[in-house]
Design an enzyme around this catalytic site. Structure first.
Site, mmCIF file in Angstrom:
data_model
loop_
_atom_site.group_PDB
_atom_site.id
_atom_site.type_symbol
_atom_site.label_atom_id
_atom_site.label_comp_id
_atom_site.label_asym_id
_atom_site.label_seq_id
_atom_site.Cartn_x
_atom_site.Cartn_y
_atom_site.Cartn_z
ATOM 1 N N GLU A 86 0.832 -1.217 0.000
ATOM 2 C CA GLU A 86 0.000 0.000 0.000
ATOM 3 C C GLU A 86 0.858 1.255 0.000
ATOM 4 O O GLU A 86 1.680 1.465 0.905
ATOM 5 C CB GLU A 86 -0.924 -0.012 1.220
ATOM 6 C CG GLU A 86 -1.919 1.143 1.181
ATOM 7 C CD GLU A 86 -2.971 1.078 2.269
ATOM 8 O OE1 GLU A 86 -3.345 -0.024 2.700
ATOM 9 O OE2 GLU A 86 -3.426 2.161 2.684
ATOM 10 N N LYS A 281 -7.627 -0.621 11.180
ATOM 11 C CA LYS A 281 -7.014 -1.070 9.915
ATOM 12 C C LYS A 281 -5.740 -0.257 9.663
ATOM 13 O O LYS A 281 -4.710 -0.792 9.250
ATOM 14 C CB LYS A 281 -8.017 -0.906 8.767
ATOM 15 C CG LYS A 281 -7.570 -1.484 7.432
ATOM 16 C CD LYS A 281 -6.745 -0.531 6.583
ATOM 17 C CE LYS A 281 -6.434 -1.140 5.235
ATOM 18 N NZ LYS A 281 -5.469 -0.346 4.457
ATOM 19 N N ASP A 297 3.536 -14.360 11.939
ATOM 20 C CA ASP A 297 2.229 -14.783 11.424
ATOM 21 C C ASP A 297 1.230 -13.621 11.522
ATOM 22 O O ASP A 297 0.656 -13.369 12.578
ATOM 23 C CB ASP A 297 1.770 -15.989 12.274
ATOM 24 C CG ASP A 297 0.464 -16.587 11.806
ATOM 25 O OD1 ASP A 297 -0.274 -15.905 11.075
ATOM 26 O OD2 ASP A 297 0.180 -17.733 12.187
ATOM 27 N N HIS A 394 -2.049 10.716 -0.375
ATOM 28 C CA HIS A 394 -2.202 9.593 -1.305
ATOM 29 C C HIS A 394 -1.990 10.033 -2.739
ATOM 30 O O HIS A 394 -1.409 9.320 -3.537
ATOM 31 C CB HIS A 394 -3.614 8.995 -1.172
ATOM 32 C CG HIS A 394 -3.699 7.995 -0.066
ATOM 33 N ND1 HIS A 394 -4.861 7.354 0.272
ATOM 34 C CD2 HIS A 394 -2.772 7.524 0.773
ATOM 35 C CE1 HIS A 394 -4.626 6.547 1.282
ATOM 36 N NE2 HIS A 394 -3.368 6.630 1.605
#
Ligand code: MEV
Length: 443
Positions: A86, A281, A297, A394
């Site tokens: 990302e 998130k 993991d 972004h």
């Protein structure tokens, strides 16, 4: 037209080339086989390791391997390895880390290190009969797993506690043996599962041959570690006095105004699960990137984090903020079961390199680094959200992706960057502007 719904048996028995050929027959891209084959051909020895990690391996799936420098954690500087696809994630973490490095750095502390595992079983006898033999059983479990725990005990870890849990009020005949472990620097999944299975076998044998108990039915349902580790917690925090220092990133509007907005943004994530999900998130953007880079993991870490975020009966923010007129504190509590020995950490060359880059940390130290990265990621996201808006940053990354895609020359890149500094970035707008630049050059 290739048939996408083909069923194949014996796929695992095919050679790698045959598997690639089969995959090639399912997709349209004519050079798929070479795309698969050309993934950064690693040395044969490394490829063998990758081939052995999973099943039906036909290629390697490559993600960007980045670093975020300038993390100052407990006074110690770190350059944090991050694997993420990302855009803006690494840049955001790095810039927040740098702000805070100049404002006292990040504090991180491991609050507890206990991992858990369960033997789930059904028992149709009276609970009292189990309780009567419980102390004897616990001793037996401990002695009969001595060979499995020997090395871990030598490192200061091992079994911490063995408890009987009664769930018969919610599910008939259902009990659990909950075992607590200290697995030191290893994540400990294999260690824990081996012990749990042994405990299940012992329980079955003991009850099956006990004169008073064998009349009842005992059935082991399963024995497996729990990825929920609410007692394996790390806290990362930053704080500053608002009257003495500028709050990192506050820009023109001043520390207190910025701090109030940031505080409100965290408060919203504490009360609203929709926002909390996106907020968390963002935290996992950072957490997962380090977890993956260090060969840990990420599914376990995510599952655990989200369960922890719901521990009060509602999904909530993992980070919190405290604000007074003169002070600002922002922190993240994260359950994290990670390892710095064993598993992929020593097998994957980049995981090894990542740990090396971090100074070969203990599991506790890695927990602190991961939490600090999650905190910085969250801080950076909130900073953008409550000031310029997220698209601003972004779009800059988006613009550089578009420039790369259009294969602009260095001069053209400079012109495009200057032109779009204040303008809305869209693929079409950049393509047209580049075309106009090239047209001008021809004339
Ligand atoms: C994007 O990957 C993550 C954010 O949405 C996180 C947030 O909203 O806090 C920017």
């Amino acid at each position: 037209m290739p048939n996408k719904s083909k069923i194949i048996s014996g796929f695992s028995k095919l050679s790698k080339q045959q598997k690639i050929d089969w995959i090639n027959s399912l997709i349209h891209e004519s050079n798929a086989a070479s795309t698969l084959k050309n993934q950064l051909a690693p040395p044969e020895k490394t490829q063998k390791i990758f081939d052995g990690l999973s099943e039906n391996v036909i290629s390697n799936y490559i993600l960007p391997f980045s670093v975020a420098p300038n993390f100052l954690i407990n006074g110690q500087p770190y350059c944090v390895p991050m694997v993420t696809e990302e855009s803006s994630v690494v840049a955001a973490a790095a810039s927040a880390a740098k702000y805070w490095a100049l404002h006292g750095g990040i504090k991180a502390e491991v609050i507890s290190m206990t991992k858990l595992g369960q033997v789930h079983f059904c028992w149709n006898g009276p609970k009292e009969a189990l309780l009567e033999i419980w102390d004897e059983l616990v001793e037996l479990f401990t002695i009969a797993t001595n060979d499995l725990t020997k090395n871990m005990r030598a490192r200061g870890g091992g079994i911490q506690k063995i408890e009987l849990k009664d769930f018969t009020e919610v599910e008939p005949e259902y009990y659990q043996i909950m075992v607590s472990f200290d697995t030191k620097d290893s994540m400990g999944a294999n260690f824990i599962n081996s012990i749990l299975e042994r405990i299940g076998d012992i329980l079955e044998d003991f009850v099956g041959s006990h004169p008073k108990l064998k009349q009842y039915r005992l059935e082991i349902v399963m024995a497996i570690l729990s990825n929920y580790t609410p007692e394996c917690i790390v806290r990362a925090s930053v704080e500053c006095r608002l009257d003495q220092k500028e709050l990192p990133g506050c820009g023109q509007e001043g520390s207190l105004t910025f701090a109030k907005k940031l505080h409100k943004a965290v408060r919203i994530a504490e009360i609203d699960p929709h926002r909390a999900t996106t907020h968390n998130k963002g935290i996992f953007n950072g957490v997962d990137a380090v977890i993956i880079a260090t060969g840990n993991d990420f599914r376990a870490v995510e599952a655990c984090g989200h369960t922890y975020a719901s521990r009060n009966g509602k999904y909530e923010s993992l980070s919190h903020c405290e604000l007074t007129k003169t002070s600002f504190k922002f922190w993240l509590d994260l359950p994290l079961a990670v390892g710095t020995v064993g598993g992929l950490t020593t097998l994957h060359p980049l995981a090894k390199l990542s740990l090396d880059l971090l100074g070969n940390p203990s599991a506790e130290e890695l927990m602190q680094i991961v939490a600090a990265t999650g905190l910085m990621q969250n801080y950076a996201a909130l900073k953008s959200l409550v000031t310029t808006g997220i698209q601003h940053g972004h779009m800059k990354m988006h613009l550089s992706n578009i420039i790369n895609h259009l294969e602009a020359s260095p001069q053209e890149t400079q012109d495009i960057l200057a032109h779009f500094q204040e303008k809305k970035v869209t693929f079409t707008a950049v393509r047209e502007y580049l075309a106009s630049l090239r047209q001008e050059k021809v004339q």
